[in-house]
Design a protein around this motif. Sequence first.
Motif, PDB file in Angstrom:
ATOM      1  N   THR A   4       0.838  -1.193   0.000  1.00 51.99           N
ATOM      2  CA  THR A   4       0.000   0.000   0.000  1.00 51.99           C
ATOM      3  C   THR A   4       0.874   1.244   0.000  1.00 51.99           C
ATOM      4  O   THR A   4       2.026   1.207   0.412  1.00 51.99           O
ATOM      5  CB  THR A   4      -0.932   0.036   1.227  1.00 51.99           C
ATOM      6  OG1 THR A   4      -0.131   0.028   2.414  1.00 51.99           O
ATOM      7  CG2 THR A   4      -1.879  -1.147   1.225  1.00 51.99           C
ATOM      8  N   THR A   5       0.299   2.332  -0.485  1.00 51.54           N
ATOM      9  CA  THR A   5       1.002   3.610  -0.460  1.00 51.54           C
ATOM     10  C   THR A   5       0.162   4.608   0.320  1.00 51.54           C
ATOM     11  O   THR A   5      -1.049   4.444   0.460  1.00 51.54           O
ATOM     12  CB  THR A   5       1.231   4.160  -1.883  1.00 51.54           C
ATOM     13  OG1 THR A   5      -0.032   4.325  -2.507  1.00 51.54           O
ATOM     14  CG2 THR A   5       2.095   3.223  -2.705  1.00 51.54           C
ATOM     15  N   LYS A   6       0.813   5.617   0.811  1.00 51.76           N
ATOM     16  CA  LYS A   6       0.116   6.668   1.527  1.00 51.76           C
ATOM     17  C   LYS A   6      -0.697   7.484   0.521  1.00 51.76           C
ATOM     18  O   LYS A   6      -0.149   7.950  -0.478  1.00 51.76           O
ATOM     19  CB  LYS A   6       1.130   7.566   2.237  1.00 51.76           C
ATOM     20  CG  LYS A   6       0.508   8.619   3.107  1.00 51.76           C
ATOM     21  CD  LYS A   6       1.578   9.417   3.820  1.00 51.76           C
ATOM     22  CE  LYS A   6       0.935  10.505   4.631  1.00 51.76           C
ATOM     23  NZ  LYS A   6       1.942  11.355   5.261  1.00 51.76           N
ATOM     24  N   PRO A   7      -2.008   7.656   0.760  1.00 57.73           N
ATOM     25  CA  PRO A   7      -2.807   8.425  -0.195  1.00 57.73           C
ATOM     26  C   PRO A   7      -2.379   9.885  -0.236  1.00 57.73           C
ATOM     27  O   PRO A   7      -1.979  10.463   0.768  1.00 57.73           O
ATOM     28  CB  PRO A   7      -4.236   8.291   0.332  1.00 57.73           C
ATOM     29  CG  PRO A   7      -4.105   7.837   1.738  1.00 57.73           C
ATOM     30  CD  PRO A   7      -2.776   7.173   1.884  1.00 57.73           C
ATOM     31  N   GLU A   8      -2.442  10.452  -1.437  1.00 54.87           N
ATOM     32  CA  GLU A   8      -2.112  11.869  -1.590  1.00 54.87           C
ATOM     33  C   GLU A   8      -3.217  12.724  -0.984  1.00 54.87           C
ATOM     34  O   GLU A   8      -4.379  12.329  -0.999  1.00 54.87           O
ATOM     35  CB  GLU A   8      -2.003  12.226  -3.069  1.00 54.87           C
ATOM     36  CG  GLU A   8      -0.831  11.607  -3.781  1.00 54.87           C
ATOM     37  CD  GLU A   8      -0.784  12.028  -5.234  1.00 54.87           C
ATOM     38  OE1 GLU A   8      -0.970  13.234  -5.515  1.00 54.87           O
ATOM     39  OE2 GLU A   8      -0.590  11.151  -6.084  1.00 54.87           O
ATOM     40  N   TYR A  10      -6.062  15.541  -0.685  1.00 53.53           N
ATOM     41  CA  TYR A  10      -7.077  15.995  -1.624  1.00 53.53           C
ATOM     42  C   TYR A  10      -6.807  17.462  -1.934  1.00 53.53           C
ATOM     43  O   TYR A  10      -6.921  18.317  -1.066  1.00 53.53           O
ATOM     44  CB  TYR A  10      -8.446  15.811  -0.966  1.00 53.53           C
ATOM     45  CG  TYR A  10      -9.625  16.021  -1.858  1.00 53.53           C
ATOM     46  CD1 TYR A  10     -10.115  14.985  -2.633  1.00 53.53           C
ATOM     47  CD2 TYR A  10     -10.276  17.236  -1.914  1.00 53.53           C
ATOM     48  CE1 TYR A  10     -11.222  15.152  -3.436  1.00 53.53           C
ATOM     49  CE2 TYR A  10     -11.381  17.421  -2.715  1.00 53.53           C
ATOM     50  CZ  TYR A  10     -11.851  16.374  -3.468  1.00 53.53           C
ATOM     51  OH  TYR A  10     -12.949  16.553  -4.266  1.00 53.53           O
ATOM     52  N   ARG A  14      -4.601  18.072  -7.762  1.00 57.36           N
ATOM     53  CA  ARG A  14      -4.800  16.630  -7.953  1.00 57.36           C
ATOM     54  C   ARG A  14      -6.128  16.363  -8.664  1.00 57.36           C
ATOM     55  O   ARG A  14      -6.202  15.544  -9.581  1.00 57.36           O
ATOM     56  CB  ARG A  14      -4.772  15.936  -6.588  1.00 57.36           C
ATOM     57  CG  ARG A  14      -4.969  14.463  -6.673  1.00 57.36           C
ATOM     58  CD  ARG A  14      -4.882  13.837  -5.291  1.00 57.36           C
ATOM     59  NE  ARG A  14      -5.280  12.440  -5.393  1.00 57.36           N
ATOM     60  CZ  ARG A  14      -5.768  11.745  -4.398  1.00 57.36           C
ATOM     61  NH1 ARG A  14      -5.898  12.286  -3.219  1.00 57.36           N
ATOM     62  NH2 ARG A  14      -6.111  10.492  -4.563  1.00 57.36           N
ATOM     63  N   TRP A  18      -6.806  14.727 -12.447  1.00 59.30           N
ATOM     64  CA  TRP A  18      -7.703  13.597 -12.669  1.00 59.30           C
ATOM     65  C   TRP A  18      -8.758  13.940 -13.728  1.00 59.30           C
ATOM     66  O   TRP A  18      -9.027  13.137 -14.619  1.00 59.30           O
ATOM     67  CB  TRP A  18      -8.378  13.202 -11.345  1.00 59.30           C
ATOM     68  CG  TRP A  18      -9.418  12.152 -11.517  1.00 59.30           C
ATOM     69  CD1 TRP A  18      -9.220  10.818 -11.711  1.00 59.30           C
ATOM     70  CD2 TRP A  18     -10.838  12.355 -11.533  1.00 59.30           C
ATOM     71  NE1 TRP A  18     -10.431  10.181 -11.837  1.00 59.30           N
ATOM     72  CE2 TRP A  18     -11.436  11.094 -11.735  1.00 59.30           C
ATOM     73  CE3 TRP A  18     -11.651  13.476 -11.390  1.00 59.30           C
ATOM     74  CZ2 TRP A  18     -12.814  10.940 -11.799  1.00 59.30           C
ATOM     75  CZ3 TRP A  18     -13.020  13.305 -11.451  1.00 59.30           C
ATOM     76  CH2 TRP A  18     -13.584  12.051 -11.654  1.00 59.30           C
TER      77      TRP A  18
END
Length: 76
Positions: A4-8, A10, A14, A18
């Motif tokens: 897992t990665t740390k979520p960016e 909001y 960003r 998207w």
Amino acid sequence: MKLTTKPEPYTLERTLSWITRQVAPTLKMAKRIDRINGTNIIESLVQGAKLTDKHEKIIKQQTASIEEVALQPKEE
């Protein structure tokens, strides 16, 4: 092994990135169909959209004056 990665966080940047990659082509197509068919589906969708607290917070952040930003207490 961690997969897992740390979520960016909001952020507006960003979200715009998207939209550019995922939404804009479909939106362009749908707007063209609206124009050709004389419909207003996309505008109806936007008008019916509900903004979350996160959206409202970003609106305030992105539209705050320099004075408002300077006077805000620092978040911890």
